[in-house]
Design an enzyme around this catalytic site. Structure first.
Site, mmCIF file in Angstrom:
data_model
loop_
_atom_site.group_PDB
_atom_site.id
_atom_site.type_symbol
_atom_site.label_atom_id
_atom_site.label_comp_id
_atom_site.label_asym_id
_atom_site.label_seq_id
_atom_site.Cartn_x
_atom_site.Cartn_y
_atom_site.Cartn_z
ATOM 1 N N ALA A 33 0.817 -1.216 -0.088
ATOM 2 C CA ALA A 33 -0.123 0.029 -0.105
ATOM 3 C C ALA A 33 0.893 1.372 0.016
ATOM 4 O O ALA A 33 0.296 2.254 -0.382
ATOM 5 C CB ALA A 33 -0.965 0.049 1.178
ATOM 6 N N LYS A 105 -24.104 -6.090 0.910
ATOM 7 C CA LYS A 105 -24.722 -6.209 -0.322
ATOM 8 C C LYS A 105 -26.032 -5.562 -0.359
ATOM 9 O O LYS A 105 -26.563 -5.123 -1.121
ATOM 10 C CB LYS A 105 -24.705 -7.609 -0.703
ATOM 11 C CG LYS A 105 -25.299 -8.573 0.055
ATOM 12 C CD LYS A 105 -24.438 -9.743 0.205
ATOM 13 C CE LYS A 105 -23.501 -9.826 1.306
ATOM 14 N NZ LYS A 105 -22.744 -10.888 1.893
ATOM 15 N N LYS A 205 -26.527 -9.366 -4.824
ATOM 16 C CA LYS A 205 -25.299 -9.431 -5.452
ATOM 17 C C LYS A 205 -25.342 -9.329 -6.931
ATOM 18 O O LYS A 205 -24.571 -8.800 -7.470
ATOM 19 C CB LYS A 205 -24.551 -10.866 -5.141
ATOM 20 C CG LYS A 205 -24.057 -10.992 -3.695
ATOM 21 C CD LYS A 205 -23.770 -12.251 -3.293
ATOM 22 C CE LYS A 205 -23.366 -12.395 -1.756
ATOM 23 N NZ LYS A 205 -23.248 -13.915 -1.327
#
Lengths: 436, 436
Positions: A33, A105, A205
């Site tokens: 990162a 979701k 989803k």
């Protein structure tokens, strides 16, 4: 480099997994990162649990609304679930200029349009890889990896509970009700499994994937949703006889008139790779006009697989939030000045299993000599295949599968075996990997 | 929004595919990238071909070194291949401040360290999704999607030519030499197939993946490389009998002492998904400590699959080169103000195939009535399964698989069938998708 500070909302299964993986792989994640990513604050009603998981290394609060306003926090991770409080918290975090990572979701399939608009307005990112298919980077594949394509359709096994149930029904010829009980006992199905078995979870989803694939808003209310509760063992058997397996698929398909968005039990040809995705595993098949069919397979749920996606989003946001090109996405995944000096091993030091084929005289003691040579080089045998000599012949083939061994030892053993008078010619050696 | 100008080096198979896909999907790609991406200049020795492909819509030159200095070019796409001229061109492009997209695995596996360092120094990006496994976004998965993980190993079928040859050897019991000839005839193998069949191409790709997975420099010279030229049909047969298939795998594995980096024919258990990847298809299996095993499958070569990866990199570089967060990576893949208003269709308008199970009286004319009802609703039959009634019973099951039909028509046909006096109870209906 200044660390990125993360505020975690909810330290249950996925939250705990996120904490664990971030801590365990901190060194590699930092090298990827460009700066450390640390959870500095956790909001959870269960303070005792939060303290146990974090071991005092983060501030604990029961007030999630306070956390999303904390000026020291750069990214808020929402793992509370549901439509109501989670929505308020995500919007409050955005309003306070935080980037958001969520696995929710249901929230995105229903309220995504409002949430993304708010994020757009504030110039922050909302990342949600964990919302679809757990640890499989399918959102990234659709949004970035396949961006050249006009996507034609997506078909996914995107609910592990129902795929486990269907696999068990087929394997054991049992009824839906019996397998559901077993799945609940094993922890593959929740006490109230409605969202899974009625197809609602898969439809959330599929809705999210349809938006990314076709560039349409999320429209869960337009999805056709049919679960597996009425599926009978008889039909699974008949389908098998006709060359098909039955899977609960989430399907999003582009038609000229509009988009098909539907979740229902579906027969698919057994010879397709996706038909062979068994148990609680997930897989998504995507058809693009340039690339053709690509398939993405892996664990769709669980603490660490889902944490894998949450943390990938944290790394993504960290990389993208850094404006200078050097710290965006490193060419080799790890920052250029943070490469490792782990050496590449010579082949003699490699460990793998082996297939060995020998041509031998069919005489007493041959096998004993061979197995002795292997044992003397610390090579143990996993399986063996010995053919009768053909009519009128005195030679035959022996095939040996070994357990894992060091290649150098195998070379020595082969040299000794080839020197045996009863062994004819060279030993054929092919490496074997279980890949499990 | 100002377009991104691309200079294309080489307009052969992949270059032509890149031109075609960029043109065909220009509208969607622009909605994804936030601005148009256009090839404004092409360098190729074959001017005639370049003019034919581009139809006069781009400047053509034979001087690639002139193109990489052109101040109007933002990104250079290198599709020339090889180690020498390609290396000079890529370094010259970087030196001139251009971002680079390349499909050149050989170049990166051998000279990657030098090239990435030059790019790092100039603050430009070098993207190379197309260098490994064609259209499968495996570089992105390893570099970004799995960034939470300590990657333990990668095993990939990353050369389509050899996988096609191995599939054919197994299917038809033929020798390597015979199948190679056939593959060359069909265009699956080149006239000089050495790089493929000796494992060099796979080793280039495995080398690149090892660097990204483990954070080590690219070290092609340390890879162990063994091809499939010595593989015999006998061993494929014996392996099959023992429950294994033989694949040419590129393997990169982390050990405590170092990294195993090797390409060789490998036995893998037939029950693994990756063992069932046949023909010229590619697949990469990645084992991470958090996510477990994930698999990525698709076409590893060809004009448009490889172009899919090249263009994904162009979109990536375009998104990342845009510093403001609103134009980096859109939440739903397409820019927020460029969503489509394609409607989601009601389930009655959906088209799919169907499995229909009926309980019937075993009487003459039953089947005629049923097939008539289907035909009257424009539903044609693909397959049928009819059981003899059990001993002493007069009822039996009929299973019908239909071709694709409109759901509304199927509903009407079912209603009519259920009204037949010889049909008992409800018709069981499950949808069927061929997924091809």
């Amino acid at each position: 480099m200044k660390p990125i500070n993360v505020g975690l909302l909810g330290i249950g299964t996925v939250g705990g997994g996120t904490w664990t993986v971030l801590a365990r792989n901190a060194e590699e994640i930092t090298r990827r990162a460009g700066r450390p990513i640390q959870i500095t604050a956790v909001a959870d009603r269960n303070v005792e649990l939060a303290q146990k998981v974090t071991g005092g290394a983060a501030r604990i609060t029961t007030d999630a609304f306070e956390l999303v306003k904390d000026p020291s926090i750069d990214i808020v991770v929402e793992l509370i679930g549901g439509y109501t409080v989670a929505k308020e918290l995500v919007l409050a975090a955005i309003e306070n200029g935080k980037h958001v990572v969520t696995a929710n979701k249901a929230l995105l399939a229903v309220h995504g349009t409002e949430i993304f608009a708010a994020a757009q307005k504030k110039g922050v990112m909302v990342a949600f890889e964990a919302a679809v298919a757990g640890g499989i980077p399918i959102i990234k594949a659709l949004r970035e990896g396949l961006s050249a394509n006009r996507i034609q359709w997506i078909a996914g096994i995107i609910n592990g509970t129902t795929n486990f149930i269907l696999s068990e029904m087929r394997d054991k010829g049992l009824s839906f009700a019996d397998v559901l009980k077993e799945a609940q006992r094993l922890g593959y199905a929740e006490a109230d499994p409605t969202f899974d078995i009625e197809g609602v979870d898969a439809a959330h989803k599929a809705t999210i994937m349809s938006a990314i694939a076709f560039g349409i808003p999320v429209q869960f209310d337009k999805a056709y949703v049919e679960g597996i509760t009425k599926l009978e063992a008889t039909d699974i058997k008949y389908a098998e006889q006709l060359g098909y397996r039955i899977k609960l698929l989430g399907i999003a398909k582009r038609r000229e008139q509009g988009i098909e968005l539907r979740v229902h039990p579906t027969l698919i040809p057994t010879r397709r790779l996706i038909a062979n995705v068994e148990g609680a595993m997930n897989a998504v098949l995507v058809q693009g006009d340039a690339v053709g069919a690509t398939l993405y397979y892996g664990k769709g749920a669980g603490a660490e697989p889902t944490a894998s996606a949450v943390i990938a989003d944290l790394v993504d946001v960290t990389r993208l939030a850094t404006a200078d090109p050097e710290n965006r996405v490193p060419h080799l995944a790890f920052q250029a000045d943070k490469l490792s000096d782990l050496a590449i091993l010579p082949i003699e030091q490699v460990e793998t299993a082996y297939y060995l084929r020998l041509r031998v005289e069919d005489k007493p003691g041959v096998l004993a000599d061979i197995t002795r040579a292997l044992a003397d080089h610390a090579i143990s045998i996993d399986a063996m295949l010995q053919k009768e000599p053909a009519e009128g012949e005195s030679q035959t083939d022996i095939v040996v599968l070994t357990h894992r061994a060091v290649e150098g030892n195998v070379n020595s053993a082969i040299a000794r075996i080839e020197a045996l008078p009863t062994v004819l010619g060279a030993v054929k050696r092919i490496r074997l990997e279980e890949l499990n």
